[in-house]
Design an enzyme around this catalytic site. Sequence first.
Site, PDB file in Angstrom:
ATOM      1  N   SER A 115       4.552   2.680   7.970  1.00  0.00           N
ATOM      2  CA  SER A 115       4.241   1.515   7.133  1.00  0.00           C
ATOM      3  C   SER A 115       5.443   1.117   6.286  1.00  0.00           C
ATOM      4  CB  SER A 115       3.061   1.833   6.209  1.00  0.00           C
ATOM      5  OG  SER A 115       1.870   1.948   6.933  1.00  0.00           O
ATOM      6  N   HIS A 129       0.808  -1.216   0.000  1.00  0.00           N
ATOM      7  CA  HIS A 129       0.000   0.000   0.000  1.00  0.00           C
ATOM      8  C   HIS A 129       0.846   1.274   0.000  1.00  0.00           C
ATOM      9  CE1 HIS A 129       0.174  -0.347   4.593  1.00  0.00           C
ATOM     10  NE2 HIS A 129       0.492   0.929   4.392  1.00  0.00           N
ATOM     11  N   ASP A 140       0.216  -7.842   1.592  1.00  0.00           N
ATOM     12  CA  ASP A 140       0.523  -6.414   1.653  1.00  0.00           C
ATOM     13  C   ASP A 140       2.030  -6.170   1.625  1.00  0.00           C
ATOM     14  OD1 ASP A 140       0.108  -3.694   1.728  1.00  0.00           O
ATOM     15  OD2 ASP A 140      -0.208  -3.599   3.892  1.00  0.00           O
TER      16      ASP A 140
END
Length: 341
Positions: free
Chosen positions: A285, A149, A179
């Site tokens: 992230s 992402h 992911d």
Amino acid sequence: MTESFRHSGEYENPYQHASSPVNPEWPPPPAHQPSAPTALLTEPVAQQPRSRRRPRGPVALLTAVAIVAAAIGGGTAYGIQELTGNDTVATASSTSANVVPSSQKGTVSGVAKAVSPSIVEINAQSNAGSSTGSGVIITGDGEIITNKHVVSGASQVKVTTSDGKEYTAEVVGTDSSKDLALIKLQDASGLTAATLGNSDGVQVGDQVVAIGSPEGLTGTVTSGIVSALDRDVTVSTDEGQQQGGGGNGQWPFEFGGQQFNGDTGSSTTTYKALQTDASLNPGNSGGALIDMNGNIIGINSAMYSASGSSSSDAGSVGLGFAIPINTVKADLAKLRGGSQS
């Protein structure tokens, strides 16, 4: 011989009186005594080589053991060299491998100093705008693991290393089911690769350190513990949904039957995650969750913050999740193969 001694008169009977004649019945004295002593001396000399040979068995055994030990030592050194080459992922068989210098072992500052050179900031440009995330260098020539992402739909990816150098990167492979994404820096060499640990050895309560670029603050270090294992975390696999983001700039995810940071949409995937209370914020992230020996045990991927929170209570609330590093290692071949799922 006896006869010649009698004629020579070389020896006298010690019991004979000077004026007495020689008694022919007395036995003659020996001419000399070399034979018997020589025979006696010969036996120990003949045994000497055998006494010297006796310890040769153990000595030979010890020598063989030393040779085998040397061979094992050489093989170990070669194996370590192979694992730490510029084009090979540096891995550790367990979380006991020490990346942190012994003088700083077990300290947050020691972990930060040892691992920070392997953590990068990622800026991705797409039609939906720009996003900032983090990544972990896994080879010296610029392979970097991050979340999908972070780079989803990106038309341009820029990476800044801990020393301030900026590189252009290309997306090599992605895996929406986990992911994960692998990107590769252009014209990079001599970078510090992180050591990938063994997430199967992680236990609840283990101390951990997180390094990333929350809110664009490069190289931010936080610490905490592993709060839980094998948490089911659900994230969106829809590229548009990932680009849109969620509340407070966070990526939406589901946990425990509830949705956080916005709507994940109808297309989702679930993976097992490590839960941590180390402070994570937007921009963390793709960054690293690290054990106290300096091994990467997870890739930070999702963090909760209350929607609609005011400036006074915004930020991490100690509910963050990381993809176990063993999941990452199992996916590397697929990512390197150019998968774009």
